[in-house]
Design an enzyme around this catalytic site. Structure first.
Site, short mmCIF file in Angstrom:
data_model
loop_
_atom_site.label_atom_id
_atom_site.label_comp_id
_atom_site.label_asym_id
_atom_site.label_seq_id
_atom_site.Cartn_x
_atom_site.Cartn_y
_atom_site.Cartn_z
CE LYS A 11 -4.00 -2.17 2.25
NZ LYS A 11 -4.98 -2.06 3.38
CE1 TYR A 51 -9.48 -2.89 0.38
CE2 TYR A 51 -8.50 -0.98 -0.68
CZ TYR A 51 -8.39 -2.12 0.10
OH TYR A 51 -7.15 -2.48 0.59
CG PHE A 59 -13.27 1.79 6.99
CD1 PHE A 59 -12.83 1.21 5.81
CD2 PHE A 59 -13.88 0.98 7.93
CE1 PHE A 59 -12.98 -0.15 5.57
CE2 PHE A 59 -14.04 -0.39 7.71
CZ PHE A 59 -13.58 -0.95 6.52
NE ARG A 87 -6.17 -11.96 5.57
CZ ARG A 87 -6.90 -10.84 5.51
NH1 ARG A 87 -7.01 -10.16 4.37
NH2 ARG A 87 -7.52 -10.38 6.56
CB THR A 93 -7.47 -5.28 9.98
OG1 THR A 93 -8.01 -6.44 9.35
CG2 THR A 93 -7.78 -4.04 9.17
NE ARG A 104 -2.55 -5.45 7.15
CZ ARG A 104 -3.74 -5.96 6.81
NH1 ARG A 104 -4.32 -6.84 7.59
NH2 ARG A 104 -4.33 -5.57 5.69
CG ASN A 114 -3.64 -2.13 6.90
OD1 ASN A 114 -3.48 -1.86 5.71
ND2 ASN A 114 -4.72 -2.75 7.33
CG HIS A 117 -5.41 -6.27 -0.25
ND1 HIS A 117 -6.65 -6.20 0.34
CD2 HIS A 117 -5.51 -7.23 -1.22
CE1 HIS A 117 -7.46 -7.08 -0.25
NE2 HIS A 117 -6.79 -7.71 -1.20
CD GLU A 128 -8.97 -9.19 -3.38
OE1 GLU A 128 -9.80 -8.78 -2.55
OE2 GLU A 128 -7.83 -9.60 -3.04
#
Ligand code: ADP
Ligand code: MG
Length: 140
Positions: A11, A51, A59, A87, A93, A104, A114, A117, A128
């Site tokens: 990100k 998203y 948010f 993950r 998150t 993260r 964070n 993704h 995705e």
């Protein structure tokens, strides 16, 4: 364990901090292969599309602003159990709650910024990956 593919995004907060290589090493260190990768800047519309599942969330607007705030790196990771494995490497998150040694925990700035993704299921991984990559981009 099945060989899977998952979509990963580094990100804007992490790209800004020049962390692309360090984050990529985390994947490669556990045997996940980066089989496609591209650096790009999302338009507002592209961020909202990616998203869309979160469009009713409070948010959503801030998240889309953040995802458009600078370049990102989109990538396909391939390997055993890649979706869950990624993950685990990412952590929860909210970086404040993430486990020691997760991406993260080590690099995330906030619940929004964070750093990474990762797809959360085989179905989202497929859609995705298709959002960012064509068959011709993926050499395996
Ligand atoms: P994850 O990325 O861990 O799968 P979600 O799918 O729930 O988490 O949320 C997508 C992204 O939206 C998060 O990675 C984060 O950037 C942002 N986000 C989630 N929850 C919040 C929140 N409460 N406040 C601000 N941003 C959030
Ligand atoms: Mg998610």
């Amino acid at each position: 364990m099945a060989i899977e593919r998952t979509l990963s995004i580094i990100k804007p907060d992490a790209v800004r901090q020049n962390l692309t290589g360090q984050i990529n090493s985390r994947f490669e260190d556990v045997g996940l292969r980066i089989i496609a990768q591209r650096r790009l800047s999302l338009s507002r519309q592209q961020a909202e599309g990616f998203y869309a599942v979160h469009k009713e969330r409070s948010f959503f607007r801030d998240l889309c602003d953040f995802m458009c705030s600078g370049p990102i790196v989109v990538q396909i990771l391939e390997g055993n159990n890649a979706i869950a494995r990624n993950r685990e490497l990412m952590g929860t998150t909210n970086p404040a709650n993430a486990g020691e040694g997760t991406i993260r925990k080590d690099f995330g700035e906030s619940v929004e910024a964070n750093s990474v993704h990762g797809s959360d299921s085989p179905e989202t991984a497929d859609s995705e990956i298709a959002y960012f990559f064509s068959v011709i981009d993926i050499t395996g």
